[in-house]
Write an enzyme that holds these catalytic residues in place. Structure first.
Site, PDB file in Angstrom:
ATOM      1  CB  SER A   1      -4.148  -0.322  10.654  1.00 41.97           C
ATOM      2  OG  SER A   1      -4.544   0.413   9.501  1.00 41.97           O
TER       3      SER A   1
ATOM      4  CG  HIS B   1      -2.971   2.550  -1.933  1.00 41.69           C
ATOM      5  ND1 HIS B   1      -2.958   2.587  -0.564  1.00 41.69           N
ATOM      6  CD2 HIS B   1      -4.060   1.818  -2.269  1.00 41.69           C
ATOM      7  CE1 HIS B   1      -3.997   1.906  -0.078  1.00 41.69           C
ATOM      8  NE2 HIS B   1      -4.676   1.417  -1.097  1.00 41.69           N
TER       9      HIS B   1
ATOM     10  CD  GLN C   1      -2.472  -1.353   2.658  1.00 40.14           C
ATOM     11  OE1 GLN C   1      -3.442  -0.706   3.018  1.00 40.14           O
ATOM     12  NE2 GLN C   1      -1.891  -2.234   3.442  1.00 40.14           N
TER      13      GLN C   1
ATOM     14  CB  CYS D   1      -1.539  16.916 -16.899  1.00 41.33           C
ATOM     15  SG  CYS D   1      -2.473  18.443 -17.176  1.00 41.33           S
TER      16      CYS D   1
ATOM     17  CG  ASP E   1       7.858   3.667   0.802  1.00 39.33           C
ATOM     18  OD1 ASP E   1       8.054   2.661   0.093  1.00 39.33           O
ATOM     19  OD2 ASP E   1       7.538   3.592   2.003  1.00 39.33           O
TER      20      ASP E   1
ATOM     21  CD  GLU F   1       0.694  -1.185  19.105  1.00 34.64           C
ATOM     22  OE1 GLU F   1      -0.204  -1.569  19.881  1.00 34.64           O
ATOM     23  OE2 GLU F   1       1.727  -0.583  19.459  1.00 34.64           O
TER      24      GLU F   1
ATOM     25  N   GLY G   1       2.956  -4.646   8.878  1.00 33.71           N
ATOM     26  CA  GLY G   1       2.861  -3.200   9.086  1.00 33.71           C
ATOM     27  C   GLY G   1       1.643  -2.539   8.488  1.00 33.71           C
TER      28      GLY G   1
HETATM   29  P1  OAD Z   1      -1.563   2.480   8.996  1.00 39.46           P
HETATM   30  O1  OAD Z   1      -0.849   3.721   9.438  1.00 39.46           O
HETATM   31  O2  OAD Z   1      -3.053   2.455   9.054  1.00 39.46           O
HETATM   32  O3  OAD Z   1      -1.065   1.257   9.871  1.00 39.46           O
HETATM   33  C1  OAD Z   1       0.290   1.064  10.127  1.00 39.46           C
HETATM   34  C2  OAD Z   1       0.431  -0.200  10.940  1.00 39.46           C
HETATM   35  O4  OAD Z   1       1.821  -0.469  11.070  1.00 39.46           O
HETATM   36  C3  OAD Z   1      -0.144  -0.131  12.347  1.00 39.46           C
HETATM   37  O5  OAD Z   1      -0.960  -1.280  12.576  1.00 39.46           O
HETATM   38  C4  OAD Z   1       1.090  -0.158  13.255  1.00 39.46           C
HETATM   39  O6  OAD Z   1       0.862  -0.877  14.470  1.00 39.46           O
HETATM   40  C5  OAD Z   1       2.077  -0.899  12.389  1.00 39.46           C
HETATM   41  N1  OAD Z   1       3.498  -0.590  12.642  1.00 39.46           N
HETATM   42  C6  OAD Z   1       4.032   0.549  13.142  1.00 39.46           C
HETATM   43  N2  OAD Z   1       5.376   0.455  13.183  1.00 39.46           N
HETATM   44  C7  OAD Z   1       5.697  -0.771  12.697  1.00 39.46           C
HETATM   45  C8  OAD Z   1       6.919  -1.459  12.473  1.00 39.46           C
HETATM   46  N3  OAD Z   1       8.097  -0.904  12.751  1.00 39.46           N
HETATM   47  N4  OAD Z   1       6.863  -2.717  11.954  1.00 39.46           N
HETATM   48  C9  OAD Z   1       5.670  -3.293  11.649  1.00 39.46           C
HETATM   49  N5  OAD Z   1       4.484  -2.679  11.848  1.00 39.46           N
HETATM   50  C10 OAD Z   1       4.485  -1.436  12.352  1.00 39.46           C
HETATM   51  O7  OAD Z   1      -1.013   2.163   7.527  1.00 39.46           O
HETATM   52  P2  OAD Z   1      -1.652   1.300   6.362  1.00 39.46           P
HETATM   53  O8  OAD Z   1      -2.350   0.106   6.894  1.00 39.46           O
HETATM   54  O9  OAD Z   1      -0.583   1.114   5.351  1.00 39.46           O
HETATM   55  O10 OAD Z   1      -4.061   4.888   1.696  1.00 39.46           O
HETATM   56  O11 OAD Z   1      -2.701   2.314   5.775  1.00 39.46           O
HETATM   57  C11 OAD Z   1      -3.417   1.940   4.667  1.00 39.46           C
HETATM   58  C12 OAD Z   1      -3.730   3.120   3.823  1.00 39.46           C
HETATM   59  O12 OAD Z   1      -4.311   4.178   4.585  1.00 39.46           O
HETATM   60  C13 OAD Z   1      -2.534   3.800   3.185  1.00 39.46           C
HETATM   61  O13 OAD Z   1      -2.017   3.132   2.057  1.00 39.46           O
HETATM   62  C14 OAD Z   1      -3.117   5.101   2.775  1.00 39.46           C
HETATM   63  C15 OAD Z   1      -3.824   5.437   4.064  1.00 39.46           C
HETATM   64  O14 OAD Z   1      -4.855   6.260   3.921  1.00 39.46           O
HETATM   65  C16 OAD Z   1      -4.286   5.835   0.793  1.00 39.46           C
HETATM   66  O15 OAD Z   1      -3.647   6.864   0.778  1.00 39.46           O
HETATM   67  C17 OAD Z   1      -5.365   5.499  -0.186  1.00 39.46           C
END
Ligand code: OAD
Length: 226
Positions: A173, A101, A83, A109, A86, A199, A171
């Site tokens: 949620s 994503h 997702q 544009c 980077d 978590e 990593g």
């Molecule tokens: P989140 O920020 O929702 O979740 C990040 C998860 O990573 C959490 O469950 C943390 O506990 C966990 N975490 C934190 N540090 C960590 C580490 N060092 N190792 C492993 N896990 C760790 O991010 P995403 O689930 O990626 O979408 O979010 C999904 C989408 O929401 C993103 O792609 C973006 C956002 O809105 C769009 O922009 C469409």
């Protein structure tokens, strides 16, 4: 094997996850800055966030977790559905990466639909948003809240989830659909679902069979070895 990765995968590279404290998301609420409505209403405002994120990504490097997944792919087939926008999996050497994503390598544009490599567009924080030669506003080729995934991308990831014998969910949620559906699809297809996240999440226990409560940069190198 399929690795489904989210923002936590890059946390140890210095890029703050969305849900949690600190990082650029405490300055820029994604629900306010990363939506299609905001982009249409006030592109300069959205570009303040994109510029900050771009600087954070430009200063980041793959961490030990990204490198471990790339190493594993030298031994077995590893598909990655991320997702993240980077590009750190690719920079660590992973080749089979599905960017759910989108990615940061092109700008689109909003007027003429033309695409430009991001590297060719100098983004001046004093003169946002950057514009196309036609005068239209340029936007990154990434999925914002309220948008569909690029054509065929989810289908490719779902096929990889169905085919996988093991899925590593790292990593994320698992709050944002449709990426959040992939662990369940994999489990229904008979895969072993291993979640790496310090978590618990809503999939812990119910969908993931195994929860490794550790950071990706620590857990993945020990799981994969050298
Ligand atoms: P989140 O920020 O929702 O979740 C990040 C998860 O990573 C959490 O469950 C943390 O506990 C966990 N975490 C934190 N540090 C960590 C580490 N060092 N190792 C492993 N896990 C760790 O991010 P995403 O689930 O990626 O979408 O979010 C999904 C989408 O929401 C993103 O792609 C973006 C956002 O809105 C769009 O922009 C469409």
């Amino acid at each position: 094997m399929l690795a489904l990765t989210g923002a936590g995968m890059s946390a140890e590279s210095g890029i703050a996850p969305f849900r949690g404290s600190g990082g650029i998301w405490s300055r820029f609420d994604p629900m306010e800055y990363a939506t299609t409505e905001a982009l249409a209403r006030d592109p300069a405002k959205v570009w303040q966030m994109l510029h900050a994120l771009g600087l954070e990504i430009a200063g980041a490097a793959p961490n030990a977790g990204h490198r471990a997944l790339a190493r594993l792919a030298e031994r077995i087939r590893v598909d990655i559905a991320t997702q993240n926008v980077d590009g750190l999996h690719q920079r660590a050497g992973s080749r089979d990466v599905i960017e759910l994503h989108g990615g940061g390598t092109t700008l689109l544009c909003m007027a003429c639909g033309g695409r430009r490599p991001s590297a060719e567009v100098a983004v001046d924080p004093e003169r946002l948003p950057p514009r196309c030669a036609c005068g239209g506003v340029l936007r990154p080729d990434v999925v914002l809240f309220g948008e569909m995934l690029p054509d065929g991308v989810f289908e490719r990831a779902a096929a990889a989830a169905r085919a996988a014998d093991t899925v590593l969910v790292v990593g994320t949620s698992a709050e944002v659909a449709p990426a959040s559906l992939l662990p369940g699809i994999a489990r229904q297809g008979g895969a072993l679902v291993i979640e790496v996240n310090p978590e618990e999440t809503w999939i812990t226990g119910g969908i993931s069979h195994i929860h490794v409560p550790m950071a990706a940069g620590e857990a993945l190198p020990s799981m994969v070895g050298t």
